[in-house]
Design a protein around this motif. Structure first.
Motif, mmCIF file in Angstrom:
data_model
loop_
_atom_site.group_PDB
_atom_site.id
_atom_site.type_symbol
_atom_site.label_atom_id
_atom_site.label_comp_id
_atom_site.label_asym_id
_atom_site.label_seq_id
_atom_site.Cartn_x
_atom_site.Cartn_y
_atom_site.Cartn_z
ATOM 1 N N GLY A 164 3.478 -6.919 -9.152
ATOM 2 C CA GLY A 164 2.806 -7.803 -8.211
ATOM 3 C C GLY A 164 2.356 -7.060 -6.966
ATOM 4 O O GLY A 164 2.638 -5.882 -6.778
ATOM 5 N N TRP A 165 1.651 -7.769 -6.099
ATOM 6 C CA TRP A 165 1.069 -7.182 -4.886
ATOM 7 C C TRP A 165 1.365 -8.096 -3.718
ATOM 8 O O TRP A 165 1.178 -9.307 -3.803
ATOM 9 N N LYS A 166 1.831 -7.532 -2.598
ATOM 10 C CA LYS A 166 2.196 -8.381 -1.470
ATOM 11 C C LYS A 166 1.394 -8.149 -0.193
ATOM 12 O O LYS A 166 1.554 -8.880 0.752
ATOM 13 N N ASP A 167 0.535 -7.149 -0.166
ATOM 14 C CA ASP A 167 -0.273 -6.893 1.032
ATOM 15 C C ASP A 167 -1.409 -7.905 1.144
ATOM 16 O O ASP A 167 -1.823 -8.495 0.159
ATOM 17 N N ASP A 168 -1.918 -8.061 2.375
ATOM 18 C CA ASP A 168 -3.066 -8.941 2.599
ATOM 19 C C ASP A 168 -4.347 -8.322 2.055
ATOM 20 O O ASP A 168 -5.219 -9.018 1.554
ATOM 21 N N VAL A 169 -4.463 -7.007 2.182
ATOM 22 C CA VAL A 169 -5.636 -6.286 1.705
ATOM 23 C C VAL A 169 -5.467 -6.045 0.202
ATOM 24 O O VAL A 169 -4.399 -5.663 -0.258
ATOM 25 N N ALA A 170 -6.523 -6.258 -0.553
ATOM 26 C CA ALA A 170 -6.466 -6.079 -2.010
ATOM 27 C C ALA A 170 -6.192 -4.615 -2.366
ATOM 28 O O ALA A 170 -6.638 -3.694 -1.686
ATOM 29 N N ALA A 171 -5.463 -4.428 -3.445
ATOM 30 C CA ALA A 171 -5.141 -3.078 -3.916
ATOM 31 C C ALA A 171 -6.371 -2.437 -4.533
ATOM 32 O O ALA A 171 -7.139 -3.082 -5.232
ATOM 33 N N ASP A 172 -6.551 -1.140 -4.275
ATOM 34 C CA ASP A 172 -7.652 -0.404 -4.883
ATOM 35 C C ASP A 172 -7.150 0.967 -5.337
ATOM 36 O O ASP A 172 -7.261 1.961 -4.610
ATOM 37 N N PRO A 173 -6.562 1.026 -6.530
ATOM 38 C CA PRO A 173 -6.024 2.292 -7.033
ATOM 39 C C PRO A 173 -7.072 3.389 -7.190
ATOM 40 O O PRO A 173 -6.751 4.568 -7.078
ATOM 41 N N ALA A 174 -8.328 3.013 -7.432
ATOM 42 C CA ALA A 174 -9.379 4.026 -7.591
ATOM 43 C C ALA A 174 -9.563 4.826 -6.304
ATOM 44 O O ALA A 174 -9.845 6.029 -6.356
ATOM 45 N N VAL A 175 -9.392 4.182 -5.160
ATOM 46 C CA VAL A 175 -9.519 4.878 -3.877
ATOM 47 C C VAL A 175 -8.390 5.901 -3.731
ATOM 48 O O VAL A 175 -8.614 7.025 -3.271
ATOM 49 N N ILE A 176 -7.190 5.519 -4.126
ATOM 50 C CA ILE A 176 -6.053 6.441 -4.052
ATOM 51 C C ILE A 176 -6.297 7.634 -4.979
ATOM 52 O O ILE A 176 -6.086 8.783 -4.595
ATOM 53 N N ALA A 177 -6.751 7.371 -6.194
ATOM 54 C CA ALA A 177 -7.018 8.450 -7.147
ATOM 55 C C ALA A 177 -8.108 9.381 -6.619
ATOM 56 O O ALA A 177 -8.004 10.606 -6.750
ATOM 57 N N GLU A 178 -9.136 8.821 -6.018
ATOM 58 C CA GLU A 178 -10.231 9.632 -5.462
ATOM 59 C C GLU A 178 -9.718 10.495 -4.311
ATOM 60 O O GLU A 178 -10.075 11.663 -4.199
ATOM 61 N N ARG A 179 -8.883 9.929 -3.457
ATOM 62 C CA ARG A 179 -8.326 10.687 -2.326
ATOM 63 C C ARG A 179 -7.429 11.815 -2.838
ATOM 64 O O ARG A 179 -7.473 12.939 -2.317
ATOM 65 N N PHE A 180 -6.634 11.537 -3.865
ATOM 66 C CA PHE A 180 -5.778 12.578 -4.436
ATOM 67 C C PHE A 180 -6.616 13.699 -5.039
ATOM 68 O O PHE A 180 -6.229 14.858 -4.980
ATOM 69 N N ALA A 181 -7.754 13.363 -5.622
ATOM 70 C CA ALA A 181 -8.655 14.384 -6.165
ATOM 71 C C ALA A 181 -9.229 15.240 -5.034
ATOM 72 O O ALA A 181 -9.336 16.459 -5.169
ATOM 73 N N GLU A 182 -9.605 14.590 -3.928
ATOM 74 C CA GLU A 182 -10.138 15.337 -2.779
ATOM 75 C C GLU A 182 -9.079 16.267 -2.192
ATOM 76 O O GLU A 182 -9.403 17.361 -1.727
ATOM 77 N N LEU A 183 -7.816 15.833 -2.215
ATOM 78 C CA LEU A 183 -6.732 16.661 -1.694
ATOM 79 C C LEU A 183 -6.341 17.778 -2.664
ATOM 80 O O LEU A 183 -5.572 18.668 -2.310
ATOM 81 N N ARG B 201 0.817 -1.221 0.000
ATOM 82 C CA ARG B 201 0.000 0.000 0.000
ATOM 83 C C ARG B 201 0.849 1.267 0.000
ATOM 84 O O ARG B 201 0.611 2.186 -0.777
ATOM 85 N N SER B 202 1.865 1.336 0.860
ATOM 86 C CA SER B 202 2.680 2.553 0.932
ATOM 87 C C SER B 202 3.489 2.740 -0.353
ATOM 88 O O SER B 202 3.666 3.864 -0.822
ATOM 89 N N GLY B 203 3.973 1.666 -0.937
ATOM 90 C CA GLY B 203 4.711 1.759 -2.197
ATOM 91 C C GLY B 203 3.821 2.253 -3.328
ATOM 92 O O GLY B 203 4.253 3.041 -4.175
ATOM 93 N N LEU B 204 2.590 1.775 -3.334
ATOM 94 C CA LEU B 204 1.644 2.201 -4.357
ATOM 95 C C LEU B 204 1.322 3.690 -4.205
ATOM 96 O O LEU B 204 1.245 4.424 -5.191
ATOM 97 N N GLU B 205 1.174 4.143 -2.980
ATOM 98 C CA GLU B 205 0.904 5.567 -2.745
ATOM 99 C C GLU B 205 2.104 6.422 -3.135
ATOM 100 O O GLU B 205 1.935 7.519 -3.669
ATOM 101 N N ARG B 206 3.320 5.931 -2.872
ATOM 102 C CA ARG B 206 4.518 6.672 -3.287
ATOM 103 C C ARG B 206 4.577 6.793 -4.813
ATOM 104 O O ARG B 206 4.895 7.855 -5.349
ATOM 105 N N LEU B 207 4.256 5.696 -5.501
ATOM 106 C CA LEU B 207 4.210 5.740 -6.965
ATOM 107 C C LEU B 207 3.170 6.746 -7.457
ATOM 108 O O LEU B 207 3.423 7.509 -8.392
ATOM 109 N N ALA B 208 2.017 6.736 -6.838
ATOM 110 C CA ALA B 208 0.943 7.654 -7.236
ATOM 111 C C ALA B 208 1.359 9.103 -7.008
ATOM 112 O O ALA B 208 1.145 9.965 -7.873
ATOM 113 N N LEU B 209 1.959 9.372 -5.874
ATOM 114 C CA LEU B 209 2.388 10.733 -5.564
ATOM 115 C C LEU B 209 3.465 11.190 -6.541
ATOM 116 O O LEU B 209 3.425 12.325 -7.035
ATOM 117 N N ARG B 210 4.381 10.326 -6.850
ATOM 118 C CA ARG B 210 5.441 10.659 -7.808
ATOM 119 C C ARG B 210 4.844 10.934 -9.193
ATOM 120 O O ARG B 210 5.287 11.839 -9.899
#
Length: 176
Positions: A47-66, A14-23
């Motif tokens: 690939g993905w290694k977290d237990d919780v499934a990845a949801d890039p749409a949530v990250i994109a939505e949060r970035f839009a709100e910010l 999750r944190s790696g995905l957010e870093r990629l999104a921010l970059r």
């Protein structure tokens, strides 16, 4: 010299995905749809290694709100740039749809695209020396090619035909 094997890239969490999104949003003007597509591609590649499934749409939505992503501002800038290049409304709306701009954002931009339709057509005709910008009157086959070029650029058929059938030096004020 023997080639040194590359170290394998670790799977994302999750944190790696957010870093990629921010970059990504730091480097490129983008939309929620494009950011989501980018993140999905990175998950597929690494690939993905977290237990919780990845949801890039949530990250994109949060970035839009910010305020990191603004689909409407991106769409307006893109539409304006395309109109300055002489591209028509159909081509502009297609590009915005492909960029992931839909719904309310697309509806808000649509009137401004239509307002610029005649100016964009004139710009295209000027660049391609069509109709009133030609050096001599075009014969029928050339005029049909010019109309086809304007249609491929996204201009309305009636507007393309009106401009292409004008004689060199004709007044453009009657197009409004």
């Amino acid at each position: 010299m023997p080639r040194v094997p590359r170290r394998p890239v670790p799977p994302l969490d999750r944190s790696g995905l957010e870093r990629l999104a921010l970059r990504y949003v730091e480097r490129f003007a983008t939309t929620r749809g494009r950011l989501t597509d980018y993140l999905l591609r990175k998950i597929r590649e690494r690939g993905w290694k977290d237990d919780v499934a990845a949801d890039p749409a949530v990250i994109a939505e949060r970035f839009a709100e910010l305020g990191y992503i603004d689909d409407q501002a991106y769409g307006e800038a893109k539409a304006s740039a395309m109109a300055r290049r002489g591209l028509g409304a159909r081509r502009v709306t297609g590009a915005l749809h492909q960029a992931g701009i839909r719904g309310e954002d697309a509806e808000a931009i649509a009137p401004r695209i239509e307002e610029r339709a005649i100016d964009a057509a004139i710009t295209f005709a000027r660049r391609r020396r069509i109709g009133p910008f030609a050096e001599q009157v075009a014969d029928r086959p050339l005029r049909e090619k010019q109309i086809g070029a304007m249609l491929r650029a996204g201009h309305a058929p009636a507007l393309a035909r009106r401009i292409a059938t004008m004689n060199p030096g004709d007044d453009l004020t009657d197009l409004d």
